[in-house]
Design an enzyme around this catalytic site. Structure first.
Site, PDB file in Angstrom:
ATOM      1  N   TYR A  32       0.839  -1.197   0.000  1.00 30.21           N
ATOM      2  CA  TYR A  32       0.000   0.000   0.000  1.00 30.21           C
ATOM      3  C   TYR A  32       0.878   1.253   0.000  1.00 30.21           C
ATOM      4  O   TYR A  32       0.633   2.193  -0.746  1.00 30.21           O
ATOM      5  CB  TYR A  32      -0.927  -0.017   1.220  1.00 30.21           C
ATOM      6  CG  TYR A  32      -1.941   1.083   1.227  1.00 30.21           C
ATOM      7  CD1 TYR A  32      -3.157   0.960   0.553  1.00 30.21           C
ATOM      8  CD2 TYR A  32      -1.699   2.274   1.906  1.00 30.21           C
ATOM      9  CE1 TYR A  32      -4.095   1.975   0.556  1.00 30.21           C
ATOM     10  CE2 TYR A  32      -2.629   3.300   1.916  1.00 30.21           C
ATOM     11  CZ  TYR A  32      -3.820   3.145   1.238  1.00 30.21           C
ATOM     12  OH  TYR A  32      -4.740   4.167   1.231  1.00 30.21           O
ATOM     13  N   HIS A  63       1.198   4.123  -3.073  1.00 29.10           N
ATOM     14  CA  HIS A  63       0.933   5.543  -2.850  1.00 29.10           C
ATOM     15  C   HIS A  63       2.161   6.421  -3.082  1.00 29.10           C
ATOM     16  O   HIS A  63       2.040   7.633  -3.171  1.00 29.10           O
ATOM     17  CB  HIS A  63       0.308   5.757  -1.473  1.00 29.10           C
ATOM     18  CG  HIS A  63      -1.146   5.443  -1.485  1.00 29.10           C
ATOM     19  ND1 HIS A  63      -1.603   4.148  -1.422  1.00 29.10           N
ATOM     20  CD2 HIS A  63      -2.227   6.246  -1.616  1.00 29.10           C
ATOM     21  CE1 HIS A  63      -2.920   4.173  -1.500  1.00 29.10           C
ATOM     22  NE2 HIS A  63      -3.326   5.425  -1.619  1.00 29.10           N
ATOM     23  N   TYR A 120      -4.636  17.067   1.123  1.00 30.38           N
ATOM     24  CA  TYR A 120      -5.007  15.673   1.356  1.00 30.38           C
ATOM     25  C   TYR A 120      -3.771  14.877   1.747  1.00 30.38           C
ATOM     26  O   TYR A 120      -2.779  14.864   1.028  1.00 30.38           O
ATOM     27  CB  TYR A 120      -5.643  15.116   0.083  1.00 30.38           C
ATOM     28  CG  TYR A 120      -6.208  13.722   0.172  1.00 30.38           C
ATOM     29  CD1 TYR A 120      -6.558  13.139   1.382  1.00 30.38           C
ATOM     30  CD2 TYR A 120      -6.402  12.978  -0.977  1.00 30.38           C
ATOM     31  CE1 TYR A 120      -7.081  11.872   1.441  1.00 30.38           C
ATOM     32  CE2 TYR A 120      -6.938  11.708  -0.934  1.00 30.38           C
ATOM     33  CZ  TYR A 120      -7.278  11.158   0.280  1.00 30.38           C
ATOM     34  OH  TYR A 120      -7.799   9.894   0.323  1.00 30.38           O
ATOM     35  N   TRP A 142      -8.772   3.304  -9.871  1.00 32.38           N
ATOM     36  CA  TRP A 142      -7.966   3.339  -8.641  1.00 32.38           C
ATOM     37  C   TRP A 142      -8.711   2.627  -7.498  1.00 32.38           C
ATOM     38  O   TRP A 142      -8.127   1.815  -6.787  1.00 32.38           O
ATOM     39  CB  TRP A 142      -7.645   4.783  -8.255  1.00 32.38           C
ATOM     40  CG  TRP A 142      -6.784   4.889  -7.034  1.00 32.38           C
ATOM     41  CD1 TRP A 142      -7.193   5.091  -5.744  1.00 32.38           C
ATOM     42  CD2 TRP A 142      -5.353   4.778  -6.970  1.00 32.38           C
ATOM     43  NE1 TRP A 142      -6.121   5.133  -4.895  1.00 32.38           N
ATOM     44  CE2 TRP A 142      -4.974   4.940  -5.623  1.00 32.38           C
ATOM     45  CE3 TRP A 142      -4.369   4.572  -7.933  1.00 32.38           C
ATOM     46  CZ2 TRP A 142      -3.658   4.898  -5.199  1.00 32.38           C
ATOM     47  CZ3 TRP A 142      -3.039   4.538  -7.509  1.00 32.38           C
ATOM     48  CH2 TRP A 142      -2.707   4.692  -6.162  1.00 32.38           C
TER      49      TRP A 142
END
Length: 105
Positions: free
Chosen positions: A17, A21, A40, A75
């Site tokens: 993960y 990212h 964000y 995504w």
């Protein structure tokens, strides 16, 4: 409006993960900007606890607008297997905003 949410990444997928990212698609980043997602950030503990923070004028409208982008659907589909206990749809559908109880400006 400041938004914070929690999700749970499967512990055995935490490193993957993180790696994914590190290479978020530019097209997805542009879609987020166009739909009002600002500042964000995602924070991930080694046990898979994921904390998200963002700012948006209208979080519900920003999330709904993202559903209009095919890049977001791709995504979300690729990321769904990383998460534990998604009740409905993808991670975007499970971002329940936490109630802010204190803010120091």
């Amino acid at each position: 409006m400041r938004i914070c949410f929690l999700l749970k990444v499967r512990p055995d997928r935490v490193q993957e993960y993180r790696d994914r990212h590190a290479l978020v698609w530019p097209e997805l980043q542009e879609a987020l900007r166009e739909t009002g997602w600002k500042n964000y950030s995602l924070f991930l503990r080694q046990d898979g606890m994921l904390v998200g923070y963002l700012e948006a004028e209208d979080f519900a409208r920003s999330r709904a607008a993202m559903k209009q982008y095919s890049v977001n659907a791709r995504w979300q589909s690729e990321m769904a297997p990383f998460f534990e206990s998604l009740e409905k749809g993808g991670a975007d559908d499970n971002m329940e905003a936490l109630q802010e109880v204190f803010h120091l400006d």
